[in-house]
Design an enzyme around this catalytic site. Structure first.
Site, PDB file in Angstrom:
ATOM      1  N   ASP A   1       0.858  -1.183   0.000  1.00  0.00           N
ATOM      2  CA  ASP A   1       0.000   0.000   0.000  1.00  0.00           C
ATOM      3  C   ASP A   1       0.899   1.239   0.000  1.00  0.00           C
ATOM      4  OD1 ASP A   1       0.847   0.337   2.617  1.00  0.00           O
ATOM      5  OD2 ASP A   1      -1.140   0.201   3.521  1.00  0.00           O
ATOM      6  N   HIS A   2       0.284   2.388   0.221  1.00  0.00           N
ATOM      7  CA  HIS A   2       1.024   3.656   0.154  1.00  0.00           C
ATOM      8  C   HIS A   2       2.093   3.780   1.245  1.00  0.00           C
ATOM      9  CE1 HIS A   2      -2.379   4.050   2.876  1.00  0.00           C
ATOM     10  NE2 HIS A   2      -1.647   4.903   3.556  1.00  0.00           N
TER      11      HIS A   2
ATOM     12  N   HIS B   1       8.576 -25.233   7.026  1.00  0.00           N
ATOM     13  CA  HIS B   1       7.564 -26.043   7.714  1.00  0.00           C
ATOM     14  C   HIS B   1       6.135 -25.763   7.245  1.00  0.00           C
ATOM     15  CE1 HIS B   1      10.068 -27.280  11.509  1.00  0.00           C
ATOM     16  NE2 HIS B   1      10.686 -27.538  10.372  1.00  0.00           N
ATOM     17  N   ASN B   2       5.844 -24.538   6.861  1.00  0.00           N
ATOM     18  CA  ASN B   2       4.460 -24.175   6.524  1.00  0.00           C
ATOM     19  C   ASN B   2       4.229 -24.035   5.027  1.00  0.00           C
ATOM     20  OD1 ASN B   2       5.171 -22.016   9.158  1.00  0.00           O
ATOM     21  ND2 ASN B   2       3.856 -23.798   9.442  1.00  0.00           N
TER      22      ASN B   2
ATOM     23  N   ARG C   1       0.745 -31.671   7.592  1.00  0.00           N
ATOM     24  CA  ARG C   1       0.116 -30.549   8.306  1.00  0.00           C
ATOM     25  C   ARG C   1      -0.349 -29.461   7.334  1.00  0.00           C
ATOM     26  NH1 ARG C   1       5.139 -31.202  12.491  1.00  0.00           N
ATOM     27  NH2 ARG C   1       4.313 -33.069  13.518  1.00  0.00           N
TER      28      ARG C   1
ATOM     29  N   ARG D   1       6.573 -34.800   7.295  1.00  0.00           N
ATOM     30  CA  ARG D   1       5.495 -34.596   8.265  1.00  0.00           C
ATOM     31  C   ARG D   1       4.892 -33.202   8.132  1.00  0.00           C
ATOM     32  NH1 ARG D   1      10.174 -33.508  10.923  1.00  0.00           N
ATOM     33  NH2 ARG D   1      10.203 -31.852  12.506  1.00  0.00           N
ATOM     34  N   HIS D   2       5.684 -32.265   7.634  1.00  0.00           N
ATOM     35  CA  HIS D   2       5.156 -30.910   7.462  1.00  0.00           C
ATOM     36  C   HIS D   2       4.134 -30.870   6.323  1.00  0.00           C
ATOM     37  CE1 HIS D   2       8.135 -29.801  10.333  1.00  0.00           C
ATOM     38  NE2 HIS D   2       9.108 -30.246   9.552  1.00  0.00           N
TER      39      HIS D   2
ATOM     40  N   CYS E   1       2.844  -3.520   3.946  1.00  0.00           N
ATOM     41  CA  CYS E   1       2.027  -2.366   4.340  1.00  0.00           C
ATOM     42  C   CYS E   1       2.696  -1.775   5.579  1.00  0.00           C
ATOM     43  CB  CYS E   1       0.556  -2.741   4.548  1.00  0.00           C
ATOM     44  SG  CYS E   1       0.188  -3.808   5.953  1.00  0.00           S
ATOM     45  N   GLY E   2       1.992  -0.956   6.332  1.00  0.00           N
ATOM     46  CA  GLY E   2       2.632  -0.321   7.480  1.00  0.00           C
ATOM     47  C   GLY E   2       3.141  -1.330   8.490  1.00  0.00           C
ATOM     48  N   THR E   3       2.284  -2.267   8.860  1.00  0.00           N
ATOM     49  CA  THR E   3       2.655  -3.305   9.825  1.00  0.00           C
ATOM     50  C   THR E   3       2.871  -4.673   9.189  1.00  0.00           C
ATOM     51  OG1 THR E   3       0.335  -3.859  10.142  1.00  0.00           O
ATOM     52  CG2 THR E   3       1.297  -2.209  11.650  1.00  0.00           C
ATOM     53  N   GLY E   4       2.385  -4.861   7.987  1.00  0.00           N
ATOM     54  CA  GLY E   4       2.365  -6.184   7.354  1.00  0.00           C
ATOM     55  C   GLY E   4       1.112  -6.968   7.702  1.00  0.00           C
TER      56      GLY E   4
ATOM     57  N   GLY F   1      -2.333  -6.119   7.993  1.00  0.00           N
ATOM     58  CA  GLY F   1      -3.575  -6.001   7.213  1.00  0.00           C
ATOM     59  C   GLY F   1      -3.457  -6.655   5.850  1.00  0.00           C
TER      60      GLY F   1
HETATM   61  C1  RB5 Z   1      -2.139   2.436   6.579  1.00  0.00           C
HETATM   62  O1  RB5 Z   1      -2.194   3.604   7.338  1.00  0.00           O
HETATM   63  C2  RB5 Z   1      -1.970   1.220   7.495  1.00  0.00           C
HETATM   64  O2  RB5 Z   1      -3.120   1.003   8.216  1.00  0.00           O
HETATM   65  C3  RB5 Z   1      -1.581   0.008   6.685  1.00  0.00           C
HETATM   66  O3  RB5 Z   1      -0.418   0.266   5.976  1.00  0.00           O
HETATM   67  C4  RB5 Z   1      -1.307  -1.261   7.458  1.00  0.00           C
HETATM   68  O4  RB5 Z   1      -0.421  -1.040   8.506  1.00  0.00           O
HETATM   69  C5  RB5 Z   1      -2.489  -2.054   7.873  1.00  0.00           C
HETATM   70  O5  RB5 Z   1      -2.378  -3.180   8.379  1.00  0.00           O
END
Ligand code: RB5
Length: 149
Positions: A12-13, A102-103, A140, A136-137, A69-72, A74
């Site tokens: 995303d942005h 494994h996954n 699963r 075994r993986h 994304c910001g946190t990965g 979402g």
């Molecule tokens: C965008 O502001 C933020 O919410 C998005 O990048 C992400 O972190 C969501 O999980």
């Protein structure tokens, strides 16, 4: 999968710069790269970008995906809604290796507001360079796949 998996990238942005750095890095490692954007920092919505990259893998047009994304978090949640996708968020190289070994994860999600570029690129290398161990993986992972039916 060939020895050099084809990689699709999206973000995303909040993660344009990191995504472009990853694209350049994996190209330099010899991978075929499909960077599907976006290319501007105009505010956008991570679910559509995560889903678009995931769909390329589901359709067989790429082998592995890296989404940012910001946190990965979402973008990972969105990608995992596409059938056949196994995506994990990683902030360390051990986890990045293990979700492949494994996954049999086919997508990696990263947080551009969490990671510095150097660590992010190390995590990417750990992910793309690790093969699924099977055995075994595999049993699963088959159980995960069965949950989609
Ligand atoms: C965008 O502001 C933020 O919410 C998005 O990048 C992400 O972190 C969501 O999980």
């Amino acid at each position: 999968m060939s020895s050099k998996p084809r990689i699709v990238l999206s973000s995303d942005h909040a993660a344009i710069d990191l995504r472009q750095a990853i694209a350049a890095h994996v190209k330099g490692l010899g991978h075929e790269v499909h960077d599907i954007g976006p290319t501007t920092t105009e505010s956008t919505h991570y679910p559509k970008h995560g889903a678009a990259a995931a769909q390329m893998i589901a359709d067989g047009d790429a082998d592995l995906g890296i989404i940012v994304c910001g946190t990965g978090q979402g973008i990972m949640m969105a990608a995992n809604k596409v059938k056949g996708i196994r995506c994990g968020v990683c902030s360390d190289t051990f986890s990045a290796k293990m979700i492949r070994a494994h996954n049999d994860a086919n997508m990696l999600a990263l947080g551009a507001r969490v990671l510095g570029e150097g660590l992010a690129l190390e995590i990417v290398e750990a992910f793309v360079d690790t093969a699924f161990e099977g055995g075994r993986h595999g049993t699963r992972v088959d159980m995960i796949k069965a949950l989609e039916e």
